[in-house]
Design a protein around this motif. Sequence first.
Motif, short mmCIF file in Angstrom:
data_model
loop_
_atom_site.label_atom_id
_atom_site.label_comp_id
_atom_site.label_asym_id
_atom_site.label_seq_id
_atom_site.Cartn_x
_atom_site.Cartn_y
_atom_site.Cartn_z
N PRO A 19 0.79 -1.24 0.00
CA PRO A 19 0.00 0.00 0.00
C PRO A 19 0.83 1.29 0.00
O PRO A 19 0.32 2.35 -0.36
CB PRO A 19 -0.84 -0.10 1.28
CG PRO A 19 -0.94 -1.57 1.54
CD PRO A 19 0.37 -2.15 1.08
N THR A 20 2.10 1.21 0.36
CA THR A 20 2.92 2.43 0.39
C THR A 20 3.68 2.66 -0.91
O THR A 20 4.41 3.64 -1.02
CB THR A 20 3.92 2.39 1.56
OG1 THR A 20 4.82 1.29 1.35
CG2 THR A 20 3.21 2.25 2.89
N GLY A 21 3.53 1.76 -1.89
CA GLY A 21 4.18 1.96 -3.18
C GLY A 21 4.85 0.72 -3.72
O GLY A 21 4.62 -0.39 -3.24
N LYS A 22 5.68 0.91 -4.73
CA LYS A 22 6.38 -0.19 -5.40
C LYS A 22 7.88 0.01 -5.25
O LYS A 22 8.40 1.11 -5.47
CB LYS A 22 6.02 -0.20 -6.88
CG LYS A 22 6.66 -1.33 -7.66
CD LYS A 22 6.38 -1.22 -9.14
CE LYS A 22 5.13 -1.98 -9.48
NZ LYS A 22 4.90 -2.06 -10.93
N LEU A 23 8.56 -1.06 -4.89
CA LEU A 23 10.01 -1.07 -4.74
C LEU A 23 10.57 -2.04 -5.78
O LEU A 23 10.23 -3.21 -5.77
CB LEU A 23 10.40 -1.52 -3.32
CG LEU A 23 11.88 -1.73 -3.06
CD1 LEU A 23 12.61 -0.40 -3.03
CD2 LEU A 23 12.08 -2.48 -1.76
#
Length: 145
Positions: A19-23
């Motif tokens: 939910p906080t983004g893509k790494l």
Amino acid sequence: MNPKIIPPRLIQLESKVNPTGKLTFFEGTGDFPFPIKRSFWIRGVPEGRKRGVHAHKRETQLLICLQGMVSVQLEDLAGAKFNFHLDQAEQALLIPPLIWSSVTFGSNVILLVLADLAFDEEDYIRKKDEFKALQDAYLKGDFYG
């Protein structure tokens, strides 16, 4: 006898999404095709302009488009032509030595380039007619790398 031509290819990089983004990442030599000796990024290129109009004698590069989209036109010593569109940070384009390249930039691009050699001007083939002479030698069987 001519050396074997190594074709360019796309490499899919691993990503983790939450939910906080893509790494997106690569780790160690198992995920990566060569040890990195040099890295640089290109940005601020006007849309439609070309960069990288050259080949390398020994250097292998990996191109990752971190933002925007680039079109990459490649040609090997046998005259085979390849076209790639990079618009996902999870894709890396491996460009072996002795491949003529031309990169056309879209708008607001950030292009990361990773290389297996430190900068050496002697490694560059900057004139297409010099590359064409190498192609002719290769096709005649007179090229030994």
